[in-house]
Design a protein around this motif. Structure first.
Motif, PDB file in Angstrom:
ATOM      1  N   LEU A   1     -86.442 -74.854 -22.090  1.00 18.65           N
ATOM      2  CA  LEU A   1     -85.079 -75.021 -22.221  1.00 18.65           C
ATOM      3  C   LEU A   1     -84.813 -76.359 -22.589  1.00 18.65           C
ATOM      4  CD1 LEU A   1     -83.641 -73.037 -19.207  1.00 18.65           C
ATOM      5  CD2 LEU A   1     -83.981 -72.313 -21.618  1.00 18.65           C
ATOM      6  N   LEU A   2     -83.996 -76.714 -23.521  1.00 21.59           N
ATOM      7  CA  LEU A   2     -83.780 -78.125 -24.144  1.00 21.59           C
ATOM      8  C   LEU A   2     -82.300 -78.273 -24.015  1.00 21.59           C
ATOM      9  CD1 LEU A   2     -86.133 -78.067 -27.371  1.00 21.59           C
ATOM     10  CD2 LEU A   2     -86.535 -78.794 -25.094  1.00 21.59           C
ATOM     11  N   GLN A   3     -81.829 -79.703 -23.747  1.00 23.91           N
ATOM     12  CA  GLN A   3     -80.504 -80.058 -23.763  1.00 23.91           C
ATOM     13  C   GLN A   3     -79.888 -79.933 -25.133  1.00 23.91           C
ATOM     14  OE1 GLN A   3     -81.031 -84.363 -22.652  1.00 23.91           O
ATOM     15  NE2 GLN A   3     -81.341 -83.691 -20.505  1.00 23.91           N
ATOM     16  N   ASP A   4     -78.663 -79.545 -25.036  1.00 27.57           N
ATOM     17  CA  ASP A   4     -77.922 -79.699 -26.368  1.00 27.57           C
ATOM     18  C   ASP A   4     -77.151 -80.795 -26.654  1.00 27.57           C
ATOM     19  OD1 ASP A   4     -76.206 -79.372 -28.817  1.00 27.57           O
ATOM     20  OD2 ASP A   4     -75.122 -77.593 -27.614  1.00 27.57           O
ATOM     21  N   ASN A   5     -77.643 -81.617 -27.681  1.00 29.60           N
ATOM     22  CA  ASN A   5     -77.024 -82.913 -28.153  1.00 29.60           C
ATOM     23  C   ASN A   5     -76.112 -82.793 -29.328  1.00 29.60           C
ATOM     24  OD1 ASN A   5     -78.257 -84.142 -26.015  1.00 29.60           O
ATOM     25  ND2 ASN A   5     -80.184 -84.799 -27.213  1.00 29.60           N
ATOM     26  N   ASN A   6     -75.081 -82.344 -29.113  1.00 31.84           N
ATOM     27  CA  ASN A   6     -73.989 -82.096 -29.984  1.00 31.84           C
ATOM     28  C   ASN A   6     -74.560 -81.247 -31.200  1.00 31.84           C
ATOM     29  OD1 ASN A   6     -71.874 -83.588 -28.878  1.00 31.84           O
ATOM     30  ND2 ASN A   6     -73.167 -85.434 -29.723  1.00 31.84           N
ATOM     31  N   GLY A   7     -75.245 -80.034 -30.777  1.00 23.96           N
ATOM     32  CA  GLY A   7     -75.789 -79.242 -31.852  1.00 23.96           C
ATOM     33  C   GLY A   7     -77.134 -79.568 -32.123  1.00 23.96           C
TER      34      GLY A   7
END
Length: 66
Positions: free
Chosen positions: A9-15
Protein backbone atom coordinates in the motif's frame (compact mmCIF):
# COMPACT_ATOMS: atom_id res chain seq x y z
CA UNK A 1 7.09 -22.17 -11.14
CA UNK A 2 7.61 -20.66 -7.70
CA UNK A 3 6.44 -17.08 -7.41
CA UNK A 4 6.86 -14.49 -4.70
CA UNK A 5 3.95 -12.05 -4.67
CA UNK A 6 4.13 -8.84 -2.61
CA UNK A 7 1.24 -6.45 -2.11
CA UNK A 8 2.19 -2.94 -0.99
CA UNK A 9 0.00 0.00 0.00
CA UNK A 10 1.47 3.33 -1.09
CA UNK A 11 0.63 6.90 -0.11
CA UNK A 12 -1.33 9.00 -2.60
CA UNK A 13 0.68 12.16 -3.38
CA UNK A 14 -1.89 14.08 -5.46
CA UNK A 15 -2.51 11.17 -7.83
CA UNK A 16 1.07 9.86 -7.83
CA UNK A 17 2.15 6.78 -5.89
CA UNK A 18 4.35 7.75 -2.95
CA UNK A 19 6.11 6.05 -0.06
CA UNK A 20 4.86 2.77 1.46
CA UNK A 21 2.18 3.21 4.11
CA UNK A 22 3.49 2.44 7.58
CA UNK A 23 2.22 -0.91 8.89
CA UNK A 24 -0.20 -1.08 5.90
CA UNK A 25 -2.80 0.79 7.95
CA UNK A 26 -5.31 3.09 6.27
CA UNK A 27 -8.20 5.13 7.66
CA UNK A 28 -11.67 5.99 6.42
CA UNK A 29 -11.54 8.36 3.41
CA UNK A 30 -7.82 7.75 2.79
CA UNK A 31 -6.76 7.49 -0.85
CA UNK A 32 -3.92 5.12 -1.59
CA UNK A 33 -2.30 3.04 -4.31
CA UNK A 34 -1.91 -0.74 -4.36
CA UNK A 35 1.32 -2.06 -5.88
CA UNK A 36 1.62 -5.76 -6.71
CA UNK A 37 5.10 -7.15 -7.32
CA UNK A 38 5.74 -10.64 -8.69
CA UNK A 39 9.08 -12.42 -8.86
CA UNK A 40 10.21 -15.83 -10.10
CA UNK A 41 12.25 -17.11 -7.16
CA UNK A 42 13.42 -20.46 -8.56
CA UNK A 43 17.12 -21.21 -8.46
CA UNK A 44 17.21 -21.08 -12.28
CA UNK A 45 14.69 -18.22 -12.54
CA UNK A 46 13.56 -17.36 -16.04
CA UNK A 47 11.44 -14.39 -15.00
CA UNK A 48 7.75 -13.60 -15.11
CA UNK A 49 6.22 -12.59 -18.42
CA UNK A 50 2.75 -11.89 -17.08
CA UNK A 51 0.30 -12.69 -14.32
CA UNK A 52 -3.48 -12.65 -14.49
CA UNK A 53 -5.16 -11.34 -11.35
CA UNK A 54 -8.79 -11.22 -10.32
CA UNK A 55 -8.90 -8.71 -7.49
CA UNK A 56 -12.12 -8.37 -5.56
CA UNK A 57 -13.17 -6.26 -2.59
CA UNK A 58 -16.26 -5.22 -0.71
CA UNK A 59 -17.58 -2.21 -2.64
CA UNK A 60 -19.23 -0.86 0.51
CA UNK A 61 -15.75 -0.48 2.05
CA UNK A 62 -13.43 0.40 -0.88
CA UNK A 63 -14.05 2.20 -4.15
CA UNK A 64 -11.96 2.78 -7.26
CA UNK A 65 -11.10 6.41 -7.98
CA UNK A 66 -9.91 7.51 -11.41
Amino acid sequence: MTLKISINLLQDNNGVAGEPISKDQISVNDSFFVEIEVADVRENAAGVIGLALDIQWDASILEVLN
